[in-house]
Design a protein around this motif. Structure first.
Motif, PDB file in Angstrom:
ATOM      1  N   VAL A   6       0.862  -1.177   0.000  1.00 38.42           N
ATOM      2  CA  VAL A   6       0.000   0.000   0.000  1.00 38.42           C
ATOM      3  C   VAL A   6       0.902   1.231   0.000  1.00 38.42           C
ATOM      4  CG1 VAL A   6      -1.718   1.290   1.284  1.00 38.42           C
ATOM      5  CG2 VAL A   6      -1.791  -1.196   1.275  1.00 38.42           C
ATOM      6  N   THR A   8       2.377   4.826   0.398  1.00 37.29           N
ATOM      7  CA  THR A   8       2.066   6.059   1.113  1.00 37.29           C
ATOM      8  C   THR A   8       3.034   7.131   0.625  1.00 37.29           C
ATOM      9  OG1 THR A   8       3.550   5.455   2.900  1.00 37.29           O
ATOM     10  CG2 THR A   8       1.244   4.883   3.156  1.00 37.29           C
ATOM     11  N   ARG A  11       7.390  11.193   2.308  1.00 40.92           N
ATOM     12  CA  ARG A  11       8.128  10.511   3.356  1.00 40.92           C
ATOM     13  C   ARG A  11       8.577  11.451   4.456  1.00 40.92           C
ATOM     14  NH1 ARG A  11      13.061   6.957   1.568  1.00 40.92           N
ATOM     15  NH2 ARG A  11      13.845   8.938   0.868  1.00 40.92           N
TER      16      ARG A  11
ATOM     17  N   ALA B 243       5.765  12.083  13.229  1.00 42.39           N
ATOM     18  CA  ALA B 243       7.132  11.904  12.740  1.00 42.39           C
ATOM     19  C   ALA B 243       7.260  12.794  11.522  1.00 42.39           C
ATOM     20  CB  ALA B 243       7.369  10.446  12.364  1.00 42.39           C
ATOM     21  N   THR B 412       4.045   5.199   8.670  1.00 37.48           N
ATOM     22  CA  THR B 412       3.503   5.679   7.401  1.00 37.48           C
ATOM     23  C   THR B 412       3.736   7.171   7.237  1.00 37.48           C
ATOM     24  OG1 THR B 412       1.314   5.944   8.378  1.00 37.48           O
ATOM     25  CG2 THR B 412       1.741   3.893   7.210  1.00 37.48           C
ATOM     26  N   GLN B 413       3.768   7.906   8.332  1.00 38.00           N
ATOM     27  CA  GLN B 413       4.122   9.320   8.206  1.00 38.00           C
ATOM     28  C   GLN B 413       5.530   9.479   7.658  1.00 38.00           C
ATOM     29  OE1 GLN B 413       3.441  11.596  11.786  1.00 38.00           O
ATOM     30  NE2 GLN B 413       1.501  10.535  12.116  1.00 38.00           N
ATOM     31  N   LEU B 414       6.385   8.493   7.935  1.00 34.19           N
ATOM     32  CA  LEU B 414       7.746   8.545   7.410  1.00 34.19           C
ATOM     33  C   LEU B 414       7.828   7.949   6.019  1.00 34.19           C
ATOM     34  CD1 LEU B 414       9.766   7.624  10.631  1.00 34.19           C
ATOM     35  CD2 LEU B 414       9.661   9.833   9.476  1.00 34.19           C
ATOM     36  N   GLY B 415       6.680   7.641   5.446  1.00 35.38           N
ATOM     37  CA  GLY B 415       6.650   7.176   4.072  1.00 35.38           C
ATOM     38  C   GLY B 415       6.770   5.678   3.901  1.00 35.38           C
ATOM     39  N   ALA B 416       6.701   4.910   4.997  1.00 34.00           N
ATOM     40  CA  ALA B 416       6.835   3.457   4.863  1.00 34.00           C
ATOM     41  C   ALA B 416       5.611   2.888   4.174  1.00 34.00           C
ATOM     42  CB  ALA B 416       6.990   2.825   6.245  1.00 34.00           C
ATOM     43  N   PRO B 417       5.798   2.127   3.099  1.00 38.52           N
ATOM     44  CA  PRO B 417       4.641   1.453   2.508  1.00 38.52           C
ATOM     45  C   PRO B 417       4.164   0.346   3.436  1.00 38.52           C
ATOM     46  CG  PRO B 417       6.660   0.824   1.362  1.00 38.52           C
ATOM     47  CD  PRO B 417       7.056   1.818   2.406  1.00 38.52           C
ATOM     48  N   LEU B 418       2.921  -0.049   3.263  1.00 41.95           N
ATOM     49  CA  LEU B 418       2.332  -1.089   4.101  1.00 41.95           C
ATOM     50  C   LEU B 418       2.165  -2.372   3.304  1.00 41.95           C
ATOM     51  CD1 LEU B 418      -0.458   1.048   5.824  1.00 41.95           C
ATOM     52  CD2 LEU B 418       1.717   0.310   6.812  1.00 41.95           C
ATOM     53  N   LYS B 566      -5.371   7.345   4.212  1.00 44.04           N
ATOM     54  CA  LYS B 566      -4.160   8.020   4.649  1.00 44.04           C
ATOM     55  C   LYS B 566      -4.121   8.168   6.172  1.00 44.04           C
ATOM     56  CE  LYS B 566      -1.147  10.514   1.911  1.00 44.04           C
ATOM     57  NZ  LYS B 566      -1.434  11.838   1.484  1.00 44.04           N
ATOM     58  N   ARG B 568      -2.874  10.246   9.084  1.00 42.91           N
ATOM     59  CA  ARG B 568      -2.368  11.611   9.216  1.00 42.91           C
ATOM     60  C   ARG B 568      -2.028  11.898  10.662  1.00 42.91           C
ATOM     61  NH1 ARG B 568      -4.194  13.397   4.191  1.00 42.91           N
ATOM     62  NH2 ARG B 568      -6.312  12.870   3.625  1.00 42.91           N
ATOM     63  N   PRO B 569      -1.066  12.843  10.894  1.00 47.19           N
ATOM     64  CA  PRO B 569      -0.881  13.291  12.281  1.00 47.19           C
ATOM     65  C   PRO B 569      -2.187  13.875  12.805  1.00 47.19           C
ATOM     66  CG  PRO B 569       0.771  14.266  10.793  1.00 47.19           C
ATOM     67  CD  PRO B 569      -0.229  13.576   9.940  1.00 47.19           C
TER      68      PRO B 569
ATOM     69  N   ARG C 323       2.238  17.476   2.902  1.00 42.01           N
ATOM     70  CA  ARG C 323       2.240  17.634   4.360  1.00 42.01           C
ATOM     71  C   ARG C 323       3.233  18.700   4.733  1.00 42.01           C
ATOM     72  NH1 ARG C 323       2.611  12.232   5.650  1.00 42.01           N
ATOM     73  NH2 ARG C 323       4.288  12.565   7.123  1.00 42.01           N
TER      74      ARG C 323
END
Lengths: 106, 976, 434
Positions: A6, A8, A11, B243, B412-418, B566, B568-569, C323
């Motif tokens: 998925v 996102t 980064r 983050a 995920t805030q750091l862009g890590a895909p899931l 998404k 989000r913070p 963001r």
């Protein structure tokens, strides 16, 4: 079961720039001054060149060469190569130093 | 007796210390160490709120910040604090709490009618109606909706809660989460000598180990080891809320206040080179009809209430699970002597079920709970066993466990895909190693011992990124072994009649999700917005993935493919006061004070804010025109002194300084003789005016520039930018000396006489020191500079002295000058004087006008290159009918006043606005008002009569268009 | 690049919800478990060719398609959206509508939009919750007062509502405002009574439904990679679902205008910047109007669900990251707390961002481009949402007739070279300053 990742986006957000004079400092100490690939034409250049200089922008979604000024520090104008999606900083140099841009450059 | 109650003591409470509190007006008793939720349960309170839309009764569902239902309002010393989860509210003596979202009371809520009408109020119902009649939306429907919406009420207290200052920290590694993985990682990193911050949202550190008796010894030893390391900081009650990349994190620490209900949130900003996200996982519910009844709770939460607080959630409970972890609750209940009617497990077999049977528990395998029964609270469940037979069990508490969903928000805030992880039927993050590591159940590692090992593994990776090799395992306490585990089997919903909730706060059911899909809102993000699933204060932590799975099932695709909305913070909601970090109210922005500020205060000045500066407006507490005009007239007749220290001042020096100034100014500066000043205008590269000011030449290669107060920063940046990037090889330096110099203007016919008495040994006669001259002087024994320039239109000078000597010189000037007629004047009077003279300020030099518009076109160089030279020649910027050009205005009837912002119209044509008045003032030497305006084709309209209209004030005034120089257009006075 | 068999004839919108929305229908459906509802818009498979291809399924793109179909009889139109519709800026903004601008051409344009908002729900048969409770702009210096006076008078001369309020009147309208104790005391305010808010998702869905019913193809999950041209004329677009031919291509992808335009060899006077927005937990009503702070860039309103929606300035550097940074968030919140101290204990739930097309004069662009057949609807800065109805009408008019709509003549791309800039703030050719 399939395991498609998925994706996102976005980064990193919070910038820290390594000023050549002052070291690694928060973005709040700097002021942005836009695209650094648009160089001022010679005074004798036709008006159209100035129109492009002032108004036309690449605005890339990717690596961007841009000016930041260290207003709360040494006041040096710095050329930063930064990715406009991930905000990864590739390099911070003084205007007179050579700069390289990773990957495609436009 | 049915329902929750306290049956004994717990690990978090002190049984000897009683704490009394008030809920909805009734007094209850709890124990020190209780949360509000555990205390309410101990007192048998099962209903604590009403849901958002249908106003259904809500009880306590969890034991943490993921709580969707038990939101209460705390009444504290600064008024109400709404929407607080009772599950994380510590119990203080004297705490006063109210339930929310019900009227008139929790038991009898009139809004419950919405619940009765729920079939007509599904997700998105409001998009389909309320459109007719068209006026009714704002008059009728919307006010009702707004009053019914919202949860808690926010007071308007006389005293606001304080806003604590944000603190900043540096570390090598930020470890988020103090469960077995986080404790292990932090200890290993700390032993290796790195600076570690270990933060956990809980008041008690230990995560999953807190509730397992076998792990207490390990946990205590680990905490003691960490506390002994000086390079490790332990931060309980601190949630890492965001983050932000580049190693920057925000964390919210909750601190108790001195009075009940006065806890505050403090913001910490951490800069860390790396991170270990050991954020754990959150238990999720199962969407079975009736799953919102008070008395239904998550299994892990029930375990925490029992172990931590000695509170059982019912006297006869049932557990519905698809995984092994829920059995810990069953076993503990049994151990404490509370009846566990049954464990209903959808799986055929698991080691935990075996152990449970061995302990005497009834386990239905391959079974499911078809519905939870009860009117206002749980009374029983309907079970379908493996053979298909239906049975009804009488219980007063139902515990659900649909599995554990990793807390992935920070990753995920750091862009890590899931990626989908089948064994836990949830998404796990794939964090780039350059950013940090994920450890423990946050990325699918099951079991406490496995998590501890994983924490060490994460630490090893982090250490290697720091260039620290690990040759042998660290000397740390050995954790107990995990018992054999069985896999989970996904169980998202049990379809059936009755409402099955996936979002308890927003009242979103499985039917709503299927409706969304029917209507085409089948993308997970559309479904979320249409149904509002996951958008409540709990952000869908216990039901988000369940709802997404129901959507996937409805669409006939894998859960893994349905995606995630998404993240989000913020991970936890943050109060305004916390994020403002002390920089609000009076402290929102700094004040810049003039060197003479105290003198101006003592002289009775009224101050005005000019940017960040505080400048004296008039030396009187009366802010009407009479005081201002008195000051201005005194300047014109005798002499006045005003403080202009806030002007920008720049020293430009070098052998290329003159050439540089020719480049940045539209007019020529290189021809300026030494000892002379010149008015200068700067353009932007697009040909529009940037700023005006003066240039003084003190030496062949030495110039001093002034800029307007408001543009000082912009001009300095502008000059620096061009020097460094366009002319980098020129020999020129620019120094910002704005704060180094105090500067005063002395203006009026008597100004020369005053200065001659104070300035040492300088011939100030008109021949020796003419208009626009500059020289060094000694004044009151201080070395300074004297400029003969005039903004006021009178004979005038400006004195510049080092700021630390401001008071000495100013005082001396007044000492000598007052008998000669010198008086101070403020910014308002200065403005009056300059308007009469026709000098422009930011009101005219407004970022939209050219030099030509303001009558300064003749100053611009015609052939040489300078900033703006090329584009200023564009046709659209040339004088003419399309340009707003500077003119003077005067009312035809001298009794009428002018108003800034009034528009000029020609009553004879059908043009609307031809322009507007920018500045105006009563005149000092004639009757009536004068002003300046920007008027279409203004240069050609001298003598015309127009109307100045201000419809918002209901004013109309006939005016005559004049020259902007209302006074002394030949400049006789300034050259006197 | 997937290759799908292309149909050459338009497909009727079968399977979508053809009935009107109404209370009567809602009640009827409520009795049968809501089984009769059908998709609000048809998710079309793209055809091989269209007369008009609109790139971007956000507010502007859908509004343009709707106007083409309903006002110009042109329904041979496809809206191509790279993901699901409405998740770009139309789904991320702070939902404010107003027409209080300085430049008379801008005032007329945004007022045209405001009038369309007033009847939009009836036009689209979709409740967008258009709520005109007023927008109030506070001022803190006399210079600001003069500026707002000028603006308000300009509006009134064009017949548009604008009212000057003194401190007492401000306090009466917003009882919770702190007039005196902040760093910059409030001197007064200017109110546009007809300003307000609209539910943003409803706008995207409502336009999609109406456009779909009018025969427009809405194609989701179809990302346009490149604008294709031949001999100075547009011929179509290359997408993740193959090549789609078109007589006319219109870019409506604000935030990504430069990215798309560059595939056609064009450089635009636009930089992409992030604008942050925030929402709090839902509480009972505390704020009726849309409120803006004059001493810092900050604006706030309360949604019908009870959450306070607020935002501040752009972060100020080129980004597509959607963001923003923590310091900007802190400063926005500090401004809000200074203005409304009783918000101290209110919790902020979420922060997010959108990518803005920041233009070189701060005003939008509705224009043809140097490439024949390629049109641009972009440069909206942070003012695109309120302009959705008028932007669509004006863009459709330009496409259908070849002439600029009267309300949008000033928004052409040539104005930058010519010097006819529409710079409301006077900030100059620095996108980050607008």
């Amino acid at each position: 079961m399939s395991a498609a990742p998925v994706p996102t986006r976005g980064r990193t957000d919070m910038l820290r720039l390594r000023c050549p004079h002052c070291g690694l400092r928060d973005e709040a100490e700097f002021r942005y001054r836009g695209d650094a690939t648009q160089l001022r034409p010679a005074g004798s250049a036709p008006r159209e060149a100035f129109v492009h200089y002032v108004y036309a922008r690449n605005n890339p979604k990717g690596w961007h060469v841009e000016w930041w000024m260290h207003v709360a520090g040494c006041r040096a104008v710095l050329r930063v190569v930064r990715h406009t999606v991930t905000h990864e900083i590739h390099s911070v140099t003084l205007p007179q130093e050579p700069v390289d841009v990773p990957g495609d450059v436009r | 007796m049915t329902g929750p109650t306290r049956i004994g003591t717990g690990a978090f409470i002190d049984d000897t210390q009683r704490v009394s509190f008030r809920f909805d007006g009734r007094v209850y008793e709890g124990r020190r160490g209780d949360t509000l939720a555990s205390a309410l349960l101990a007192n048998g309170v099962t209903v604590v709120g009403r849901s958002f839309k249908y106003h259904r009764r809500r009880g306590i569902y969890t034991a943490g910040p993921e709580e969707p239902s038990a939101l209460v309002t705390i009444i504290g010393p600064y008024g109400r604090e709404p929407n607080r989860p009772a599950t994380v509210t510590p119990l203080d003596e004297g705490l006063v709490v109210e339930s929310q979202n019900r009227w008139p009371s929790l038991a009898f809520d009139a809004y419950g009618v919405f619940g009765a009408l729920s079939r007509f109020l599904p997700a998105g119902f409001y998009y389909k109606t309320f459109m007719w009649p068209s006026f009714a939306w704002e008059r009728l429907y919307e006010p009702l909706i707004r009053r019914a919406a919202g949860l808690g009420r926010l007071d308007h207290p006389p005293r606001s809660a304080p806003s604590p200052e944000t603190q900043h920290h540096h570390a090598d590694v930020l470890v988020v989460g103090a469960g077995p993985a986080g404790l292990s990682a932090a200890a290993m990193l700390g032993l290796a000598g790195l600076r570690v911050i270990l933060a956990d949202q809980d008041a008690h550190l230990g995560g999953g180990t807190l509730l397992d008796a076998d792990w207490q010894s390990w946990r205590t030893q680990m905490l003691a080891r960490l506390a002994a390391l000086p390079n490790v900081r332990l931060w309980p009650r601190t949630t890492v809320i965001g983050a932000y990349g580049h190693g920057v994190y925000g964390a919210l620490e909750t601190r108790a206040g001195t009075q009940p209900g006065s806890q505050t949130g403090h913001l910490h900003v951490v800069r860390a080179a790396s991170t270990v996200l050991a954020t754990g996982s959150v238990e999720r519910l199962i969407a079975v009809p009736g799953n919102d009844l008070p008395g239904v709770m998550l299994a892990g939460a029930a375990l925490r209430y029992l172990v931590g607080h000695g509170v059982c959630v019912g006297n006869r409970i049932a557990i519905f699970t698809n995984n092994d972890d829920a059995y810990a609750t069953a076993l503990e209940y049994r151990r404490r002597g509370i009846a566990v009617e049954a464990v209903i497990d959808i799986r055929e077999y698991s080691p935990a079920a075996d152990r449970a049977r061995g302990a005497g528990l009834t386990v239905y395998a391959s079974a499911k709970v078809e519905s939870i029964l009860g009117r206002h609270r749980v009374s029983g469940i309907k079970v379908r066993d493996r053979s298909g037979q239906a049975l009804t069990l009488s219980v007063d508490g139902v515990l659900l466990s649909g599995g554990y969903t990793p807390a992935t928000a920070l990753a995920t805030q750091l862009g890590a895909p899931l990626h989908w992880n089948s064994p836990i039927a949830a998404f796990i993050p794939d964090l780039a190693p350059s950013l940090g590591q994920v450890a423990g159940s946050a990325h699918g590692v099951c079991g406490l011992a496995a998590a501890a090992t994983d924490g060490l593994s994460a630490a090893t990776h982090v250490l290697s990124a720091f260039g620290i090799a690990v040759s042998e395992p660290p000397d740390l306490p050995t954790p107990p072994n995990d018992q054999p585990r069985g896999d989970l089997e996904p169980c998202w919903e049990v379809p059936g009649r009755g409402k099955a909730f996936v979002d308890l706060q927003h009242d979103v059911t499985t039917a709503d999700i299927r409706l969304a899909r029917r209507e085409g809102y089948e993308h997970v993000e559309h479904m979320k917005r249409y149904t509002t699933h996951g958008m409540a204060t709990d952000q869908g932590r216990i039901g988000g993935l369940v709802g997404q799975a129901v959507l996937a099932l409805a669409r006939g695709i894998d859960v893994a493919e349905v995606g995630q909305p998404k993240a989000r913070p913020f991970v936890e909601p943050v109060p305004f006061a916390t994020l403002a970090g002390g920089e609000s109210g009076e402290h929102f922005k700094p004040r810049r004070l003039l060197p003479l500020h105290d003198w101006h205060v003592a002289a009775g000045a009224t101050f005005v804010t000019a940017g960040l500066w505080m400048r004296p407006l008039v030396y009187s507490q009366d802010t009407g025109w009479s005081a201002v005009l008195s000051e201005a007239r005194h300047v014109r007749r005798e002499a006045g002194i005003t403080d202009v220290s806030s002007l920008g001042k720049l020293e430009v020096a070098g052998s290329d300084a003159a050439a540089f100034l020719d480049f940045v100014y539209a007019n020529t500066m290189s021809t300026l003789p030494m000892g002379r000043c010149r008015y200068g205008i700067m353009l932007r590269e697009d040909g529009i005016l940037l700023d005006d000011g003066t240039v003084a030449r003190l030496g062949k290669d030495h110039f001093v520039l002034t800029t307007t107060t408001v543009n000082a920063t912009a001009v300095l940046d502008h000059l620096e930018f061009h020097r460094q990037t366009v002319c980098p090889h020129w020999d020129v330096t620019i120094s910002d000396v704005g704060d180094h110099w105090a500067q005063f203007a002395i203006a009026g016919p008597l100004s020369r006489a005053v200065l001659s008495e104070v300035v040492d040994q300088t011939d100030l006669s008109n021949e020796a020191f003419p208009f626009m001259a500059v020289t060094g002087i000694t004044i009151a024994g201080i070395a300074g500079r004297l400029f003969r320039i005039s903004f006021s239109g009178e004979l005038a000078y400006e004195v510049a002295v080092p700021a630390r000597h401001a008071l000495t010189v100013w005082t001396r000037l007044l000492e000598v000058g007052t008998p000669l007629g010198l008086k101070p004047y403020g910014l308002d009077a200065l403005n009056t004087l300059r308007i009469e003279k026709g000098h422009v300020t930011g009101a005219e030099l407004n970022g939209q006008t050219t030099a030509g518009d303001l009558g300064l076109g003749r100053l611009c160089k015609q052939t040489a290159d300078y900033i703006g030279a090329a584009l200023v020649q564009r046709e659209a910027l040339q004088s003419g009918d399309t340009r707003l050009e500077l003119v003077g205005v005067k009312p035809v009837d001298s009794e009428q006043r002018l108003r800034n912002g009034a528009h000029l119209i020609d009553p004879d044509t059908d043009d609307h606005s031809l322009g507007f008045i920018t500045s105006s003032t009563p005149a000092t030497e004639q009757v009536g008002w004068v002003g300046l305006a920007l008027l279409r084709g203004g240069h050609a309209r001298r003598g015309q009569r127009l109307l100045a209209v201000s419809p918002v004030h209901g004013e109309t005034c006939a005016v005559e268009i004049t020259s902007p120089h209302h006074l002394d257009p030949e400049n006789a006075r300034v050259r006197a | 690049m997937k290759l799908l068999p292309k149909r050459s004839r338009p497909r009727r919108s079968s399977g979508t919800d053809s009935g009107d929305y109404s209370l009567f229908r809602l009640l009827r459906e409520g009795l049968v478990g809501h089984r009769g509802w059908r998709p609000a818009w048809h998710k079309a498979e793209p055809r091989a060719r269209y007369r008009v291809v609109i790139v971007g399924g956000g507010g502007q793109g859908l509004s343009t398609a709707h106007a083409l179909a309903t006002q110009h009889g042109i329904s041979d139109v496809a809206v191509l959206e790279k993901g699901p519709i409405g998740l770009g800026n139309v789904g991320r903004n702070t939902t404010i509508i107003r027409s209080n601008y300085f430049h008379p051409d801008n005032v007329r344009f945004y007022e045209h939009s405001l009038k369309l908002w007033e009847t939009l729900e009836q036009t689209l048969n979709f409740n967008g919750m258009v709520s005109q409770r007023g927008t109030l702009n506070l001022f803190h210096t006399e210079a600001q007062r003069d500026l707002f006076t000028r603006r308000a008078n300009g509006m009134r001369l064009l017949g548009i509502d604008a009212v000057a309020l003194d401190r007492k009147e401000v306090k009466a309208l917003v009882p919770r405002v702190d007039l005196d104790h902040g760093r910059f005391p409030v001197l007064g305010g200017f109110l546009q009574p007809r300003g307000g808010t609209v539910r943003h998702d409803a706008v995207a869905w409502g336009y999609a439904r109406a456009a779909s019913r009018a025969g427009v193809d809405i194609v989701e999950h179809c990302e346009v990679r490149r604008v294709v041209s031949e001999r100075g004329r547009v011929t179509g677009v290359e997408t993740t679902q193959g090549f789609i031919g078109a007589d006319i291509v219109c870019l409506a992808v604000a935030g990504h205008s430069s990215t798309l335009a560059s595939t056609a060899g064009l450089r635009l006077p636009i930089e992409s910047h992030v604008l942050q927005a925030f929402v709090t937990e839902a509480i009972k009503p505390v704020l009726d109007v849309v409120l803006t702070y004059g001493a810092g860039h900050f604006y706030i309103s309360q949604s019908d669900k009870g959450g306070l929606v607020f935002g501040g300035p752009i972060d100020g550097y080129n980004t597509y990251g959607q963001r923003g940074t923590l310091p900007v968030a802190e400063e926005v919140v500090a401004a809000g707390l200074t203005l409304l101290p009783s918000l101290a204990k209110l919790r902020i739930l979420r922060q997010w961002g959108g990518v803005m097309d920041m233009s070189m004069d701060g005003s939008p662009i509705i224009s043809r481009t140097p490439l024949e057949g390629l049109y641009l609807n972009g440069g909206w800065c942070y003012g695109g949402f309120k302009a959705i109805p008028a932007g669509g009408v004006a863009t459709a008019h330009l496409i259908a007739t070849g002439e600029s709509h009267a309300i949008a003549k000033h928004l052409d791309l040539d104005r930058f070279a010519d010097g006819r800039l529409i710079d409301e703030r006077g900030a100059g050719p620095y996108p980050w300053a607008h």
